[in-house]
Design a protein around this motif. Structure first.
Motif, PDB file in Angstrom:
ATOM      1  N   ASP A   1      -9.167   5.621  17.240  1.00 25.12           N
ATOM      2  CA  ASP A   1      -7.855   5.001  17.217  1.00 25.12           C
ATOM      3  C   ASP A   1      -7.387   4.781  18.650  1.00 25.12           C
ATOM      4  N   THR A   2      -6.141   4.380  18.802  1.00 23.92           N
ATOM      5  CA  THR A   2      -5.625   4.031  20.125  1.00 23.92           C
ATOM      6  C   THR A   2      -5.440   5.242  21.023  1.00 23.92           C
ATOM      7  N   PHE A   3      -5.628   6.451  20.488  1.00 23.63           N
ATOM      8  CA  PHE A   3      -5.507   7.660  21.293  1.00 23.63           C
ATOM      9  C   PHE A   3      -6.843   8.383  21.432  1.00 23.63           C
ATOM     10  N   THR A   4      -7.921   7.671  21.145  1.00 23.74           N
ATOM     11  CA  THR A   4      -9.269   8.207  21.315  1.00 23.74           C
ATOM     12  C   THR A   4      -9.985   7.418  22.396  1.00 23.74           C
ATOM     13  N   THR A   5     -10.490   8.107  23.398  1.00 26.99           N
ATOM     14  CA  THR A   5     -11.185   7.432  24.492  1.00 26.99           C
ATOM     15  C   THR A   5     -12.695   7.519  24.289  1.00 26.99           C
ATOM     16  N   PRO A   6     -13.453   6.650  24.951  1.00 28.59           N
ATOM     17  CA  PRO A   6     -14.920   6.725  24.856  1.00 28.59           C
ATOM     18  C   PRO A   6     -15.476   8.069  25.311  1.00 28.59           C
ATOM     19  N   LEU A   7     -14.841   8.714  26.271  1.00 33.94           N
ATOM     20  CA  LEU A   7     -15.344  10.000  26.753  1.00 33.94           C
ATOM     21  C   LEU A   7     -15.137  11.104  25.728  1.00 33.94           C
ATOM     22  N   GLU A   8     -14.150  10.945  24.865  1.00 32.30           N
ATOM     23  CA  GLU A   8     -13.869  11.968  23.854  1.00 32.30           C
ATOM     24  C   GLU A   8     -14.773  11.855  22.633  1.00 32.30           C
ATOM     25  N   CYS A   9     -15.363  10.684  22.446  1.00 32.29           N
ATOM     26  CA  CYS A   9     -16.206  10.500  21.251  1.00 32.29           C
ATOM     27  C   CYS A   9     -17.660  10.243  21.610  1.00 32.29           C
ATOM     28  N   GLY A  10     -18.082  10.632  22.820  1.00 30.59           N
ATOM     29  CA  GLY A  10     -19.480  10.539  23.184  1.00 30.59           C
ATOM     30  C   GLY A  10     -19.990   9.132  23.392  1.00 30.59           C
ATOM     31  N   ARG A  11     -19.117   8.216  23.825  1.00 32.56           N
ATOM     32  CA  ARG A  11     -19.532   6.834  24.020  1.00 32.56           C
ATOM     33  C   ARG A  11     -19.460   6.414  25.489  1.00 32.56           C
TER      34      ARG A  11
ATOM     35  N   ASP B   1       0.812  -1.215   0.000  1.00 32.26           N
ATOM     36  CA  ASP B   1       0.000   0.000   0.000  1.00 32.26           C
ATOM     37  C   ASP B   1       0.848   1.269   0.000  1.00 32.26           C
ATOM     38  N   MET B   2       2.152   1.134  -0.282  1.00 32.97           N
ATOM     39  CA  MET B   2       3.070   2.276  -0.358  1.00 32.97           C
ATOM     40  C   MET B   2       3.231   2.999   0.974  1.00 32.97           C
ATOM     41  N   ARG B   3       3.015   2.287   2.075  1.00 33.22           N
ATOM     42  CA  ARG B   3       3.305   2.833   3.403  1.00 33.22           C
ATOM     43  C   ARG B   3       4.271   1.892   4.095  1.00 33.22           C
ATOM     44  N   CYS B   4       5.204   2.438   4.862  1.00 36.35           N
ATOM     45  CA  CYS B   4       6.216   1.610   5.503  1.00 36.35           C
ATOM     46  C   CYS B   4       5.588   0.698   6.537  1.00 36.35           C
ATOM     47  N   VAL B   5       6.359  -0.282   7.003  1.00 42.19           N
ATOM     48  CA  VAL B   5       5.876  -1.209   8.020  1.00 42.19           C
ATOM     49  C   VAL B   5       6.713  -1.046   9.285  1.00 42.19           C
ATOM     50  N   MET B   6       6.048  -0.956  10.406  1.00 37.38           N
ATOM     51  CA  MET B   6       6.720  -0.854  11.695  1.00 37.38           C
ATOM     52  C   MET B   6       5.852  -1.497  12.762  1.00 37.38           C
ATOM     53  N   GLY B   7       6.490  -1.806  13.883  1.00 34.68           N
ATOM     54  CA  GLY B   7       5.727  -2.307  15.009  1.00 34.68           C
ATOM     55  C   GLY B   7       6.112  -3.711  15.414  1.00 34.68           C
TER      56      GLY B   7
ATOM     57  N   ALA C   1      11.114   3.306  18.962  1.00 36.73           N
ATOM     58  CA  ALA C   1      11.888   3.228  20.204  1.00 36.73           C
ATOM     59  C   ALA C   1      10.985   3.322  21.426  1.00 36.73           C
ATOM     60  N   GLU C   2      10.076   4.282  21.437  1.00 34.26           N
ATOM     61  CA  GLU C   2       9.183   4.411  22.580  1.00 34.26           C
ATOM     62  C   GLU C   2       8.207   3.247  22.652  1.00 34.26           C
ATOM     63  N   TRP C   3       7.822   2.733  21.515  1.00 32.07           N
ATOM     64  CA  TRP C   3       6.968   1.556  21.454  1.00 32.07           C
ATOM     65  C   TRP C   3       7.614   0.409  22.235  1.00 32.07           C
ATOM     66  N   MET C   4       8.922   0.229  22.017  1.00 34.56           N
ATOM     67  CA  MET C   4       9.645  -0.851  22.694  1.00 34.56           C
ATOM     68  C   MET C   4       9.796  -0.572  24.179  1.00 34.56           C
ATOM     69  N   VAL C   5      10.158   0.647  24.527  1.00 34.03           N
ATOM     70  CA  VAL C   5      10.448   0.978  25.920  1.00 34.03           C
ATOM     71  C   VAL C   5       9.176   1.019  26.761  1.00 34.03           C
ATOM     72  N   ASN C   6       8.126   1.669  26.246  1.00 32.24           N
ATOM     73  CA  ASN C   6       6.903   1.882  27.025  1.00 32.24           C
ATOM     74  C   ASN C   6       5.774   0.920  26.697  1.00 32.24           C
ATOM     75  N   GLY C   7       5.975   0.097  25.684  1.00 34.91           N
ATOM     76  CA  GLY C   7       4.933  -0.843  25.309  1.00 34.91           C
ATOM     77  C   GLY C   7       3.948  -0.313  24.301  1.00 34.91           C
ATOM     78  N   CYS C   8       4.047   0.969  23.960  1.00 29.50           N
ATOM     79  CA  CYS C   8       3.154   1.557  22.967  1.00 29.50           C
ATOM     80  C   CYS C   8       3.770   2.858  22.455  1.00 29.50           C
ATOM     81  N   PRO C   9       3.466   3.258  21.229  1.00 27.87           N
ATOM     82  CA  PRO C   9       3.952   4.547  20.735  1.00 27.87           C
ATOM     83  C   PRO C   9       3.126   5.685  21.297  1.00 27.87           C
ATOM     84  N   SER C  10       3.578   6.918  21.101  1.00 27.03           N
ATOM     85  CA  SER C  10       2.840   8.081  21.597  1.00 27.03           C
ATOM     86  C   SER C  10       2.096   8.807  20.482  1.00 27.03           C
ATOM     87  N   GLU C  11       1.978   8.165  19.338  1.00 30.86           N
ATOM     88  CA  GLU C  11       1.193   8.685  18.221  1.00 30.86           C
ATOM     89  C   GLU C  11       0.396   7.531  17.639  1.00 30.86           C
TER      90      GLU C  11
END
Length: 913
Positions: free
Chosen positions: A757-767, A378-384, A416-426
């Motif tokens: 997405d992983t940075f959206t909470t139920p309280l932020e989207c009215g759920r 899909d012309m996007r890099c792979v990471m994770g 790097a942060e994904w590895m250290v903290n268990g998840c990325p910050s974006e």
């Protein structure tokens, strides 16, 4: 003359001048030392690949405090001996995806200060010379304007400007502007030497006691795995025990091969093609020092141009790409491949270059570089992290953008942060390895797909909405595929599944064949077709084949409350419901963000047995997340049953759906037995077919049912034929996903992967109503603490609906996704999805509104009052349209009542237990 020189140079070869200008100081096992210095017996992290990706990961891990890191490079001479040394060195922030834009922007800033930090010159040095992207057509100019809106008005505020053709010639005198309609100028883009950036990153990672060791001339044969976790690596110089492994083994083919060589294979879908660019001798009259030379990109001509040691470097993407390394790993390190002047000369790349810069005709060619470059489906890099092996991380497949992404991809907030903290910050889901399935790793599939992405110049594509690939199709189809195809279905592909977009009415197929790939930013040709399907969903009844949705069965192998406690911990809503009822819930991470948005039904009389429906592209991610968080002794059995049923096989939508189903089943379909506001599941017969799961929900907000049909092909065909036959008197017809999208967006339904997405909470989207913060006996769930804190402090972004008020559907550009949102003239967010509402006869956009301090840009709490008191505009390619913001869909009274009823019925449901 330029063309005459081609015949003079095609028979001789000049070795490329890639010798490093830096003084590299890291402690490495170089050529003479590699056979005498032994490898460490163990480490915390082993990184395979000494190019710009591997060194970036090592650099950022050391910045985060990890000290037991080993980087292995198989090259015989030095680091960056692979595809990195052939990179054109262009650092460009001109990207469509937000995550790619952020990575490129970070890379730009990192390279700018890297020489000062390390004391190592990055080759030609970091030069901020700007870039110009050219437009030969109005559609291309619109695409550039859309990018400019995101660059200029994003939180990062990257300067850029849309230019008239005359302004282009003022910036760069060699550019021929006679066929241009405009361009985009990004003054902060830059050029570097990719190889020397890698060396500087490696030096910074290994100096000052950071604990990073770098060993060259060392090949990794495979990764050792026990019980689904990385335990070490096997090299040609011995074993190294480790907890983490990072596969940066080249953007060519070795990352793919290495992934398959493991005891537990890791699928890394990428494939290499030959990539060509020209190097010329210096210009007789050098360009002025302020001439933009980071990149002259002519996407319509399929070429890029930049200055190089006083001359020109120019490459592109031909229409007849040449895949290579189709038989696996067949050489130790990358060399400059055969020059192949016939291939480069026959293709239009050379003529495009001369047309764009006629002054180059008399310039002497130094070399035609032919280097391997890898591309993804899909012309996007792979990471994770791998979904099958914990501790196995991947960073590869940069699609000719390795220099732009190299610094950012290994950054704190990404791998790097994904590895250290268990998840990325974006939100990195668009790049996550888990977006692909095993079927997308077939070598034949990859070979054909990467040829298509290069042949169609997808790397320079307009990024018009609804692009559909043509290769690798019909891999996963429902039993109804042939029947629907014969009735005019036009298809889209999602995670390998074929899904109907819409149905061309009889007699119009010849005239509307181009609908499949209708490339326009304006009103599409399928507008009236989708409108008629939406109308039928609202007034009569439609059938949508939704076979592609992911489906799991979660059952308890033995009775006991322990298994229920595990389920309650994994899901945010209360799953302790009676048999036959459905719970809409989420799988949340520790920060309260959505890892998955799903519906779960308790399906039989066994105490705990559940049927789970998730988005199509969540099949790999959802499975990996559940397996990772389920205790080994939980007595829970997780089974992927996506193929056990034909999917959310048939979505029967519309007010007459109950009439159609009532005639085909003896089961009562009245609201008392099948309440529409409280989703219920029941196994029943439809026609001659039995054992069909029928659920009173549609994912659109319209009345109707989901029919889950067992795998037998004739069951699906029989049920479909019966529905269409009985439904004729009720006006039944087929409908596709475009109609579903319009229906769900006007009803303010958020979808995971688009809005959530992983940075959206139920309280932020009215759920909030889909979360049970006070489960029985104080049962905890993942993310609960974060939600409790957010509930107390308030949310800093809020999901909002926007109805465009001064937008002309027939004449104006359409919103699609990613458009900037303005409140009282200030940028507050961007749209996540949009569609035309045939009910409102207006465009509806969904997106998140944020509140920033005007001076510090600090995120502030967003209240309903803040939303309601603002005046809003949506920016579409630089033109702003007034919009009405709403926190509920247009039928707000009904929505409030529906949510209240859902909560009340949930209490009733609990009391029945």
């Amino acid at each position: 003359m330029f063309l005459r020189l081609l015949s003079d140079v095609r028979w001789w070869t000049v070795r490329p001048r890639w010798k490093s200008t830096s003084s590299f100081r890291h402690t490495t096992t170089s050529s003479a030392e590699s056979s005498t210095i032994s490898l460490p017996a163990q480490a915390q992290v082993v990184i395979c690949g000494g190019g710009i990706m591997g060194t970036s990961v090592a650099y950022h891990l050391s910045k985060l405090g990890w000290k037991d890191i080993i980087l292995l490079e198989q090259g015989r001479y030095r680091l960056a001996a692979g595809s990195t040394r052939f990179c054109a060195g262009i650092v460009s922030t001109v990207r469509h995806l937000s995550i790619e834009l952020k990575m490129a922007d970070y890379s730009n800033k990192l390279y700018q200060q890297l020489e000062q930090e390390t004391g190592i010159k990055t080759g030609i040095g970091y030069m901020k010379t700007g870039s110009i992207s050219l437009a030969q057509t109005q559609d291309r100019l619109i695409s550039l304007k859309r990018i400019a809106s995101r660059l200029r008005y994003s939180v990062m505020g990257i300067p850029c400007e849309i230019l008239a053709p005359k302004q282009v010639s003022q910036l760069h005198p060699l550019i021929n502007i006679h066929d241009l309609v405009g361009a985009m100028w990004v003054p902060e883009d830059a050029v570097v030497s990719s190889a020397d950036v890698s060396l500087a990153l490696a030096n910074a990672a290994s100096q000052n006691g950071t604990g990073v060791q770098i060993h060259e001339r060392t090949s990794v044969s495979h990764v050792m795995v026990q019980k689904g976790c990385v335990t070490g690596v096997e090299t040609d110089r011995g074993q190294i025990k480790c907890q983490y492994f990072v596969n940066c083994a080249g953007q060519v083919q070795w990352a793919y091969e290495l992934g398959l060589s493991n005891e537990e294979p890791v699928s890394i879908p990428l494939h290499a093609c030959e990539h060509f660019y020209l190097l010329t001798r210096p210009l007789k009259k050098p360009l002025e020092s302020n001439t933009p030379s980071a990149a002259i990109v002519d996407p319509d001509g399929r070429i890029y141009i930049r200055s190089w040691q006083g001359g020109i470097l120019s490459g592109g993407f031909e229409k007849n790409p040449k895949p290579l390394f189709t038989e696996g790993r067949n050489q130790l390190e990358i060399q400059n491949l055969h020059e192949d002047w016939d291939h480069f000369g026959i293709e239009p790349l050379l003529s495009s270059l001369l047309r764009r810069m006629p002054g180059l005709e008399a310039l002497e060619i130094m070399q035609l570089v032919n280097c391997p470059e890898s591309f993804t489906p899909d012309m996007r890099c792979v990471m994770g992290e791998s979904p099958t092996v914990q501790g196995y991380f991947v960073l590869a497949g940069m699609n000719s953008a390795g220099t732009s992404f190299g610094g950012g991809a290994g950054k704190y907030r990404y791998l790097a942060e994904w590895m250290v903290n268990g998840c990325p910050s974006e939100n990195v889901w668009p790049l996550d390895l888990k977006r692909f399935g095993a079927l997308q790793s077939s070598r034949t599939f990859l070979r054909h797909r990467v040829m298509e992405v290069m042949r169609t110049a997808l790397i320079y594509d307009l990024k018009v909405p609804r692009w559909d690939f043509q290769t690798g199709r019909q891999l996963r189809t429902s039993p109804l595929y042939d029947r629907l195809d014969a009735q005019g279905a036009r298809w889209m592909e999602k995670h390998g599944f074929e899904r109907p977009k819409y149905f061309v009415p009889p007699g119009k197929g010849v005239d509307l064949l181009a609908l499949d790939q209708s490339k326009t930013f304006y009103k599409p040709d399928w507008f009236d077709i989708v409108g008629s399907e939406v109308k039928c969903c609202k007034e009569a009844v439609c059938v949508i084949d939704m076979s592609s949705f992911t489906k799991f069965e979660i059952s308890v192998q033995s009775t006991g409350d322990q298994a229920l406690e595990v389920l309650q911990y994994l899901f945010s809503n209360d799953l302790d419901v009676p048999v036959g009822h459905i719970v809409h819930t989420g799988m949340l991470n520790e920060e309260g963000g959505y890892e998955n948005d799903c519906s779960i039904a308790r399906v039989n009389k066994r105490r705990y047995s559940f049927f789970m429906i998730s988005p199509t592209d969540q099949q790999i991610h959802c499975w990996a997340w559940l397996k990772k968080h389920m205790p080994n002794d939980s007595n829970l059995l997780l089974e992927d049953v996506t193929w056990k049923y034909t999917g959310i096989a048939l979505n029967l939508i519309g007010p007459r759906a109950v009439d159609v189903l009532s005639e085909l089943s003896y089961a009562p379909m009245t609201p008392e037995h099948f309440p529409s506001l409280f989703c219920k599941v029941q196994e029943m017969s439809v026609g001659y077919a039995n054992g069909i799961r029928v659920m009173s929900m549609t994912h659109t907000g319209e009345p109707g049912f989901m029919l889950y049909i067992p795998i037998e092909v004739q069951y699906a065909l029989h049920v479909y034929n019966e529905l269409m036959s009985v439904g004729q008197k009720y006006g039944i017809r087929n409908a596709g996903y475009y109609a579903l999208r319009s229906l769900r967006i006007e009803k303010f339904f958020a979808f995971w992967g688009q809005d959530l997405d992983t940075f959206t909470t139920p309280l932020e989207c009215g759920r909030e109503f889909r979360v049970k913060l006070d489960k029985v006996q104080g049962t905890d769930f993942i993310g609960r603490d974060a939600l409790m804190q957010q509930k107390q402090e308030g949310v800093c972004k809020r999901f909002t609906m926007f109805i465009l008020e001064d937008h002309d559907t027939d004449l104006d550009l359409w919103p699609w996704w990613g458009e900037p949102i303005y409140r009282n003239g200030l940028y507050v967010g961007k749209t996540t999805s949009s569609a035309y509402s045939y009910t409102l006869e207006r465009h509806v956009c969904l997106g998140f509104v944020q509140h920033f301090d005007e001076e510090t840009r600090e995120a502030l709490v967003v209240t309903p009052d803040f939303i309601n008191r603002g005046e809003y505009e949506i920016d579409i390619a630089g033109q702003r349209f007034q919009a009405k913001a709403k926190l509920y869909p247009f039928s707000s009274v009904f929505t409030h009542r529906r949510r209240k009823d859902e909560m009340e019925l949930s209490v009733v449901c609990k009391s029945r237990v």
